[in-house]
Enzyme design. Sequence first.
Site, mmCIF file in Angstrom:
data_model
loop_
_atom_site.group_PDB
_atom_site.id
_atom_site.type_symbol
_atom_site.label_atom_id
_atom_site.label_comp_id
_atom_site.label_asym_id
_atom_site.label_seq_id
_atom_site.Cartn_x
_atom_site.Cartn_y
_atom_site.Cartn_z
ATOM 1 N N ASP A 63 3.999 -8.115 -32.012
ATOM 2 C CA ASP A 63 3.110 -9.242 -32.248
ATOM 3 C C ASP A 63 1.697 -8.740 -32.026
ATOM 4 O O ASP A 63 1.296 -8.464 -30.881
ATOM 5 C CB ASP A 63 3.437 -10.392 -31.285
ATOM 6 N N TYR A 155 -9.224 -18.054 -43.867
ATOM 7 C CA TYR A 155 -8.723 -16.709 -44.175
ATOM 8 C C TYR A 155 -9.896 -15.777 -44.480
ATOM 9 O O TYR A 155 -9.951 -14.643 -43.982
ATOM 10 C CB TYR A 155 -7.776 -16.789 -45.373
#
Length: 280
Positions: A63, A155
Amino acid sequence: MSSPHDGGGVVTGAGGGLGREIALRLGGLGWKVHVTDLDEALAAAVAAEIRDAGGSASSSGLDVRDPDACRVAAEAAVAESGALGLWVNNAGVLSTGPVWSHTDQQRRLMMEVNALGTMHGTIAALEMMRPAHRGHVVNVASLAGLVSVPGEGVYAASKHAVLGFSTSALCDLRVEGERAIHISAVCPDGMWTPMLFDRVRDPGAAMSFSGTLFQPGEIADLVLRVVAKPRPVTTAPAWRGVQVRLFDLAPGLAARLAPFVVRLARRQQAAYARKKPASS
C-alpha cells in the site's frame, strides 16, 4: 543507462495494466524485479509470469500510502539484488466528475495514492540510492499533470503534484552534486487499462478519451526507453505534450474553450464505447 547489474527494480501497482507490462519487460531484460501491488495475489501472479519466462522476480503486497511499507519494499530489493537500481512509481487511482462531486474519501484516496504514494516510493528509493550514488526513479504521471482537465480536477491536482515533486527532487539531487541518480516523470495520454474500462460510458471521464488512447504495452515500451535514456519529463504523444503546455500558458482561454473541448471529447468517448463494451 541503468542495467540489471545496477541492482534490482521495484514496480508499484504492478498487478495489472501498465505496471504489469513494465514488470514483464524489465524481467525480460534481465532485471531482478520486485513486483508490488495492493493486491498481493496479483503481484505474485505477475512475478510467477516473469519466472516462467526465465526471468527473476519476487513479489509483495504494498500500500503506497504507507511510507514504511515502501521502505520495506526498497530494503527487500536490496536484500535480493545487492542494490536498488530502479523504482517505478506506477500505482494510481482515478475518480471522475466535477471537483465538488467526489466524496471526501475519494479526494483523499486520489491524493494519497497518486501524490503521496509517489513521494513515499521516491523517498524510500532515494534512501537506498543516495548512499550508493546511483539509481533511477521513474514516476508515471499523466498529461493531466500539465494542464487543466474538466471532469478530472482532483486527479489532475494529484498528477500536477507528481510532476512538480519529480522535477524538484531532481533539482535537489543536482544541487547536492549528485549526477548519477535520475528522476523521470512519464506523462502519457489516456491508456486503455482497467482504470478506463468502466468509464467508457462515464461523461465525467470524457477528457481521458480526448486524444490518443494507448495500449499499456506502448507506454511500457516508452518507460523502458526512459530507463535506458533518462529524461526529466517525457510526454506521449510528444505533440500532445506541446499542445497541453500551450493551453496551460493561457488558463483563461482554456476555461472559455472547455465546454467545446469536452463536447468533442464526449464524441470520441462515444466512439470508443461503440467499439468496445464497458466490460472488456
